[in-house]
Design a protein around this motif. Structure first.
Motif, short mmCIF file in Angstrom:
data_model
loop_
_atom_site.label_atom_id
_atom_site.label_comp_id
_atom_site.label_asym_id
_atom_site.label_seq_id
_atom_site.Cartn_x
_atom_site.Cartn_y
_atom_site.Cartn_z
N ILE A 6 41.25 33.91 34.77
CA ILE A 6 41.22 34.94 35.82
C ILE A 6 42.07 36.12 35.34
N ALA A 7 41.52 37.32 35.45
CA ALA A 7 42.29 38.55 35.23
C ALA A 7 42.39 39.27 36.56
N THR A 8 43.61 39.59 36.98
CA THR A 8 43.84 40.25 38.27
C THR A 8 44.23 41.70 38.00
N LEU A 9 43.37 42.64 38.41
CA LEU A 9 43.64 44.07 38.27
C LEU A 9 44.38 44.51 39.52
N PRO A 10 45.65 44.88 39.39
CA PRO A 10 46.48 45.11 40.58
C PRO A 10 46.08 46.35 41.35
N VAL B 85 39.53 39.62 39.36
CA VAL B 85 39.96 39.97 40.71
C VAL B 85 40.33 41.44 40.71
N ASP B 86 39.51 42.25 41.35
CA ASP B 86 39.71 43.71 41.37
C ASP B 86 40.36 44.10 42.70
N LEU B 87 41.65 44.34 42.67
CA LEU B 87 42.38 44.75 43.87
C LEU B 87 42.52 46.27 43.97
N ASP B 88 42.00 46.99 42.97
CA ASP B 88 42.14 48.45 42.94
C ASP B 88 40.85 49.13 43.38
N GLY B 89 39.72 48.64 42.89
CA GLY B 89 38.44 49.24 43.26
C GLY B 89 38.25 50.65 42.76
N SER B 90 38.90 50.99 41.66
CA SER B 90 38.80 52.34 41.12
C SER B 90 37.85 52.37 39.94
N SER B 91 37.60 53.59 39.45
CA SER B 91 36.74 53.72 38.27
C SER B 91 37.37 53.06 37.05
N THR C 112 35.56 39.74 42.24
CA THR C 112 35.90 39.66 43.65
C THR C 112 37.21 40.38 43.93
N GLY C 113 37.41 40.71 45.19
CA GLY C 113 38.68 41.26 45.61
C GLY C 113 39.54 40.24 46.30
N ASN C 114 39.10 38.97 46.26
CA ASN C 114 39.81 37.88 46.95
C ASN C 114 40.45 36.96 45.91
N PRO C 115 41.77 37.02 45.72
CA PRO C 115 42.42 36.14 44.74
C PRO C 115 42.23 34.66 45.05
N ALA C 116 42.19 34.30 46.33
CA ALA C 116 42.04 32.89 46.69
C ALA C 116 40.69 32.35 46.23
N ALA C 117 39.64 33.16 46.34
CA ALA C 117 38.31 32.71 45.90
C ALA C 117 38.28 32.49 44.39
N ALA C 118 38.96 33.35 43.63
CA ALA C 118 38.99 33.19 42.18
C ALA C 118 39.76 31.93 41.79
N ARG C 119 40.88 31.69 42.45
CA ARG C 119 41.66 30.49 42.13
C ARG C 119 40.90 29.23 42.52
N GLU C 120 40.16 29.29 43.59
CA GLU C 120 39.34 28.13 43.98
C GLU C 120 38.29 27.85 42.91
N ALA C 121 37.68 28.90 42.37
CA ALA C 121 36.70 28.70 41.31
C ALA C 121 37.36 28.12 40.06
N LEU C 122 38.62 28.53 39.79
CA LEU C 122 39.34 27.98 38.65
C LEU C 122 39.63 26.50 38.85
N TRP C 123 40.06 26.13 40.04
CA TRP C 123 40.36 24.73 40.31
C TRP C 123 39.10 23.86 40.26
N ARG C 124 37.98 24.41 40.64
CA ARG C 124 36.71 23.66 40.62
C ARG C 124 36.09 23.60 39.23
N GLY C 125 36.66 24.32 38.27
CA GLY C 125 36.13 24.33 36.92
C GLY C 125 34.97 25.28 36.72
N GLN C 126 34.69 26.14 37.72
CA GLN C 126 33.59 27.09 37.59
C GLN C 126 33.94 28.23 36.66
N VAL C 127 35.23 28.56 36.56
CA VAL C 127 35.71 29.56 35.60
C VAL C 127 36.92 28.97 34.89
#
Length: 385
Positions: A104-108, A59-65, A86-101
């Motif tokens: 999750i690493a969240t870059l602030p 989860v990239d919330l910074d979008g920097s180099s 993705t920049g959407n934490p909810a989408a990443a957590r949904e993938a975690l709950w579904r077992g797709q990943v």
């Protein structure tokens, strides 16, 4: 089978027991076919040795180099398979709950700005705790990727202060560590678990085979023999244990590439005591159990408890005293502990003397109980099954 001195001799009973095992399909299945099948199929799930390419999300919330650099390092890590950026934490957590990943690493936000200012930055990493190996691998992979980027930033900062690259590396890590695995070079799970469990497999298959054969004798009223006769029976059944043990010590470890041969002579001495101990205990259990079929039901259920009681996978010191005492009555306890030490670590026979003595005591004690439980006097024959 008659109760004459000749028929009750060592060699007569040895030959009779071998013939009985060869013509009994159930005994032959457990003594011969089961160890071979286990030797092929049990190591198979562990063939990769270590867990790699665990699916994860970033989860990239910074979008920097800088955040993109961390993502590239994560994608290059052999432990990780970055499935979602993705920049959407909810989408990443949904993938975690579904077992797709599985992590999750969240870059602030403001990651690059805070790093440039020298402020401490925390990168949250979440994992699926339901799968311990996957969770640990995902966390380790992210830690490696983030640590590598962090180390590069620190080195550039030190060099900007006037240090040479060598001085900067020395200042950042004044103490270096060289990690070398002595007895499990691949650090794989298969090389850790299979050589120990092989002794348990050899025990359980031989225990069931010997108990089934003794159960057949009991049903037919053929248990009675002399002490020498019982030793002949034990020696005959021990041959199956020697064969399966040699199969695991040799062909299986060579095929799977596990560490081996550290003290092969000592391992063979251990096997020479292990097989008669298991054979004698199996025959004793077959005498005590009332029906032949009980051997399969009862002994199959003891496999997992025997593994945990052995001390190979759970510290024996953490077990209650009664369970530690019970563990000493099982040949697998001595076999699993001493087998790994001899075959993989290179221990000497003196190092495993307590385990060797325990196996000898089990063999002698079981043989004595066999003679006491089934004396040589003739017994009224039971109706053959």
């Amino acid at each position: 089978m008659t109760n004459t001195p000749q028929a009750n001799g060592f060699w007569a009973q040895w030959r009779a027991t071998l013939r009985a095992a060869l013509v009994d399909k159930g005994v032959l299945l457990m003594a011969l076919l089961a160890p071979v099948l286990y030797g092929f199929f049990y190591p198979w799930p562990y063939s990769l040795q270590v867990v790699q390419r665990v699916p994860v999300a970033v989860v990239d919330l910074d979008g920097s180099s800088l955040s993109r650099q961390i993502t590239r390092y994560a994608q290059a890590a052999p432990q990780l398979d970055v499935r979602l950026v993705t920049g959407n934490p909810a989408a990443a957590r949904e993938a975690l709950w579904r077992g797709q990943v599985q992590g999750i690493a969240t870059l602030p936000a403001d990651l690059k700005r805070d790093v440039a200012r020298g402020a401490a930055v925390v990168v949250p990493v979440e994992g699926n705790g339901a799968y311990l190996l996957l969770n640990k691998t995902a966390l380790t992979g992210f830690m490696g990727a983030i640590g590598t980027v962090s180390g590069g930033i620190e080195l550039r900062r030190l060099q900007a202060g006037g240090l040479s690259p060598a001085q900067a590396a020395q200042a950042r890590a004044p103490l270096s560590m060289d990690e070398v695995s002595l007895f499990n070079p691949t650090q794989g799970y298969g090389a850790y678990v299979v050589p120990a469990v092989a002794w348990l497999i050899a025990q359980q298959t031989l225990l069931i085979a010997a108990a089934m054969l003794a159960g057949r004798w009991r049903e037919r009223g053929q248990l009675g023999t002399s002490a020498r006769g019982w030793w002949g029976r034990i020696a005959a059944m021990a041959l199956w244990g020697l064969a399966s043990g040699a199969f695991y010590l040799g062909w299986v470890t060579v095929l799977q590439g596990y560490p081996r041969g550290a003290n092969l002579g000592g391992a063979l001495v251990l096997l020479a005591l292990f097989a008669p101990a298991v054979a004698a205990l199996g025959l004793l259990l077959g005498v005590w159990l009332r029906q032949r079929e009980y051997s399969m039901y009862v002994l199959l259920a003891t496999s997992l408890p025997a593994a945990f009681l052995s001390g190979a996978f759970w510290p024996s010191e953490a077990l209650p005293a009664p369970l530690r005492a019970l563990a000493q009555l099982l040949p697998s306890t001595a076999g699993m502990q001493a087998g790994v030490q001899l075959a993989q670590i290179g221990a000497t026979l003196r190092d495993v003397a307590p385990q060797l003595a325990a196996l000898g005591a089990i063999a002698l004690g079981s043989a004595a109980l066999l003679v006491w439980s089934a004396p040589p006097s003739a017994r009224p024959p039971a109706t053959p099954v």
